[in-house]
Motif scaffolding. Structure first.
Motif, mmCIF file in Angstrom:
data_model
loop_
_atom_site.group_PDB
_atom_site.id
_atom_site.type_symbol
_atom_site.label_atom_id
_atom_site.label_comp_id
_atom_site.label_asym_id
_atom_site.label_seq_id
_atom_site.Cartn_x
_atom_site.Cartn_y
_atom_site.Cartn_z
ATOM 1 N N SER A 125 0.837 -1.207 0.000
ATOM 2 C CA SER A 125 0.000 0.000 0.000
ATOM 3 C C SER A 125 0.870 1.255 0.000
ATOM 4 O O SER A 125 0.535 2.258 -0.642
ATOM 5 C CB SER A 125 -0.948 -0.003 1.208
ATOM 6 O OG SER A 125 -0.232 0.044 2.431
ATOM 7 N N ASN A 177 2.303 1.643 -3.584
ATOM 8 C CA ASN A 177 1.265 2.144 -4.487
ATOM 9 C C ASN A 177 1.012 3.633 -4.268
ATOM 10 O O ASN A 177 0.788 4.376 -5.225
ATOM 11 C CB ASN A 177 -0.026 1.356 -4.303
ATOM 12 C CG ASN A 177 0.070 -0.058 -4.846
ATOM 13 O OD1 ASN A 177 0.894 -0.344 -5.715
ATOM 14 N ND2 ASN A 177 -0.757 -0.962 -4.351
ATOM 15 N N SER A 178 1.050 4.071 -3.013
ATOM 16 C CA SER A 178 0.831 5.490 -2.737
ATOM 17 C C SER A 178 1.995 6.338 -3.242
ATOM 18 O O SER A 178 1.803 7.446 -3.742
ATOM 19 C CB SER A 178 0.606 5.721 -1.238
ATOM 20 O OG SER A 178 1.806 5.601 -0.506
ATOM 21 N N ASP A 189 1.611 6.639 -7.060
ATOM 22 C CA ASP A 189 0.327 7.130 -7.558
ATOM 23 C C ASP A 189 0.552 8.225 -8.607
ATOM 24 O O ASP A 189 1.194 9.250 -8.325
ATOM 25 C CB ASP A 189 -0.505 7.668 -6.397
ATOM 26 C CG ASP A 189 -1.835 8.227 -6.864
ATOM 27 O OD1 ASP A 189 -2.712 7.434 -7.229
ATOM 28 O OD2 ASP A 189 -1.982 9.467 -6.881
ATOM 29 N N PHE A 234 -0.595 11.860 -7.754
ATOM 30 C CA PHE A 234 0.284 12.466 -6.748
ATOM 31 C C PHE A 234 1.610 12.885 -7.377
ATOM 32 O O PHE A 234 2.110 13.987 -7.138
ATOM 33 C CB PHE A 234 0.525 11.487 -5.602
ATOM 34 C CG PHE A 234 1.592 11.929 -4.639
ATOM 35 C CD1 PHE A 234 1.301 12.833 -3.627
ATOM 36 C CD2 PHE A 234 2.895 11.459 -4.754
ATOM 37 C CE1 PHE A 234 2.284 13.260 -2.746
ATOM 38 C CE2 PHE A 234 3.878 11.876 -3.870
ATOM 39 C CZ PHE A 234 3.573 12.785 -2.875
ATOM 40 N N SER A 269 -1.994 6.005 7.767
ATOM 41 C CA SER A 269 -2.246 5.323 6.499
ATOM 42 C C SER A 269 -1.108 5.602 5.524
ATOM 43 O O SER A 269 -0.298 6.525 5.718
ATOM 44 C CB SER A 269 -3.564 5.806 5.889
ATOM 45 O OG SER A 269 -3.459 7.158 5.465
ATOM 46 N N GLU A 315 -1.279 6.841 2.552
ATOM 47 C CA GLU A 315 -1.443 8.155 1.928
ATOM 48 C C GLU A 315 -1.041 9.280 2.877
ATOM 49 O O GLU A 315 -0.402 10.256 2.476
ATOM 50 C CB GLU A 315 -2.890 8.352 1.464
ATOM 51 C CG GLU A 315 -3.295 7.487 0.272
ATOM 52 C CD GLU A 315 -3.496 6.023 0.644
ATOM 53 O OE1 GLU A 315 -3.682 5.723 1.861
ATOM 54 O OE2 GLU A 315 -3.429 5.174 -0.270
ATOM 55 N N LYS A 316 -1.410 9.142 4.152
ATOM 56 C CA LYS A 316 -1.053 10.184 5.119
ATOM 57 C C LYS A 316 0.456 10.223 5.351
ATOM 58 O O LYS A 316 1.034 11.298 5.523
ATOM 59 C CB LYS A 316 -1.793 9.961 6.441
ATOM 60 C CG LYS A 316 -3.268 10.337 6.392
ATOM 61 C CD LYS A 316 -3.930 10.222 7.754
ATOM 62 C CE LYS A 316 -5.380 10.673 7.701
ATOM 63 N NZ LYS A 316 -6.056 10.554 9.011
ATOM 64 N N ARG A 351 2.746 9.363 3.110
ATOM 65 C CA ARG A 351 3.292 9.981 1.899
ATOM 66 C C ARG A 351 3.115 11.495 1.923
ATOM 67 O O ARG A 351 4.036 12.249 1.586
ATOM 68 C CB ARG A 351 2.585 9.390 0.674
ATOM 69 C CG ARG A 351 2.993 9.990 -0.660
ATOM 70 C CD ARG A 351 1.928 9.718 -1.698
ATOM 71 N NE ARG A 351 0.678 10.404 -1.362
ATOM 72 C CZ ARG A 351 -0.507 10.124 -1.943
ATOM 73 N NH1 ARG A 351 -0.578 9.176 -2.860
ATOM 74 N NH2 ARG A 351 -1.592 10.796 -1.601
ATOM 75 N N ASP A 352 1.937 11.945 2.336
ATOM 76 C CA ASP A 352 1.668 13.389 2.397
ATOM 77 C C ASP A 352 2.561 14.080 3.427
ATOM 78 O O ASP A 352 2.970 15.229 3.237
ATOM 79 C CB ASP A 352 0.189 13.635 2.716
ATOM 80 C CG ASP A 352 -0.730 13.167 1.586
ATOM 81 O OD1 ASP A 352 -0.224 12.934 0.466
ATOM 82 O OD2 ASP A 352 -1.941 13.011 1.828
#
Length: 346
Positions: free
Chosen positions: A134, A137-138, A141, A144, A171, A173-174, A176-177
């Motif tokens: 996961s 994948n993030s 993306d 992104f 998560s 995504e979080k 990565r951000d």
């Protein structure tokens, strides 16, 4: 005995009973209810876990589950289970155990020396709830990447090696951000300006720093090596960096676990965008995750007139530098003769 007296005695008995019950209840709530030998343990409660899941998780650490469950019920914990990483310490009572299961403890997440984005995903995935797939994948993306000026080849440049505080249940995504925010914080106006002085943008500076990082473990030598590569770029010369060829070989073989100690002449002609012997300029992405000293070496390189360097046989770990090809050839022959004497085949 008159009725009034009987009522008084009954009231006294009731109060005494309530006091005793209260004392027993309080003793149950505030008595040690842990059974682990270590000073502390961490319980990791996954996202969307139920109260039944938590009961199973803590059962190995709790002496009296009935006591724990009674307190949990009174504190409305079954209806308010939280995910995260929670610290239980030896000697905690039931009230403290439940209270701790509501206090998410941050993780000190660290990464460095990762060679590929896949390795990074695995490293991060071993420290937080999000798994490596996961995370990968993030990181890859397409939306992104496009929004932030990266692609799959150079996205590794986004990650600045350090120790970061985050929560275990973050998560993919979080996370990565959070990393893109850290990237922007690192590349402040001063660092961007220093990169520009070298004719580079932040991604290009990171790519070059990854080569410098791989060329030398000696941090005090890295500004000199950075100076050499920048000289080559300004002259329009190929970088001719052996670490890029090694990366190209590993990528071609799809085997990044292999150890390559020697690059042969035939390797220098292989077709790969990462082979800086046949391609002028920087490779399409970092060949490793450069540490801060390598990045700073590129941003503040030594000003020199060296064009060539090779490994030193007299100062192991360091290099011999030269401004002319004849001088370099002499240094290179010394190293070649030494490595042949050691019987290094690859």
């Amino acid at each position: 005995m008159n009725l009034k007296k009987s009522i008084s005695i009954a009231a006294i008995v009731l109060v005494a009973g309530l006091i005793i019950y209260g004392f027993v209840l309080m003793s149950q709530i505030f008595a040690d209810n842990t059974k682990f030998s270590d000073k502390e343990v961490f319980v990791h409660v996954p996202t969307n876990a139920t109260y039944a899941d938590v009961q199973k998780m803590v059962s190995d650490y709790v002496i009296d589950m009935d006591r724990f469950e009674m307190v949990a019920g009174k504190m409305s914990y079954p209806e308010n289970v939280k995910s995260g990483r929670f610290l239980l310490t030896k000697g905690m009572n039931s009230y403290e155990l439940v209270k701790s299961l509501r206090s998410n403890v941050p993780v000190k997440l660290a990464f460095n020396n990762q060679e590929r984005i896949e390795n990074l995903a695995g490293r991060v995935g071993s420290q937080i709830e999000a798994d490596s797939l996961s995370l990968l994948n993030s990181f890859k993306d397409s939306i992104f990447l496009k929004e932030n000026g990266f692609n799959e080849d150079n996205v590794m440049a986004m990650f600045i090696p350090n120790t970061y505080e985050t929560y275990w249940n973050t998560s993919a995504e979080k996370f990565r951000d959070k990393m893109i925010k850290e990237y922007r914080n690192f590349w402040n106006k001063e660092r961007v300006a220093n990169a520009k002085k070298q004719g580079l943008d932040p991604i290009q500076a990171t790519i070059l720093a990854s080569i410098v990082h791989k060329e030398s473990v000696k941090k005090d030598e890295r500004p000199r090596i950075a100076g050499v590569y920048l000289n080559r770029l300004r002259l329009g010369m190929p970088l001719q960096a052996d670490p890029t060829v090694i990366f190209a070989i590993k990528k071609k073989d799809n085997d990044f676990n292999q150890v390559i100690k020697r690059v042969f002449f035939k390797d220098l002609t292989m077709s790969s965008p990462y082979n800086t012997y046949v391609n002028i300029g920087l490779p399409p992405g970092p060949i490793a995750m450069p540490d801060i000293t390598a990045l700073e070496a590129v941003l503040a390189p030594e000003q020199n007139d060296f064009i060539y360097f090779c490994a030193s046989v007299e100062r192991f770990g360091y290099h011999e530098f030269a401004a002319t090809l004849p001088e370099h050839n002499q240094n290179a022959k010394k190293y070649s003769d030494w490595i042949n004497s050691q019987g290094v085949k690859r």
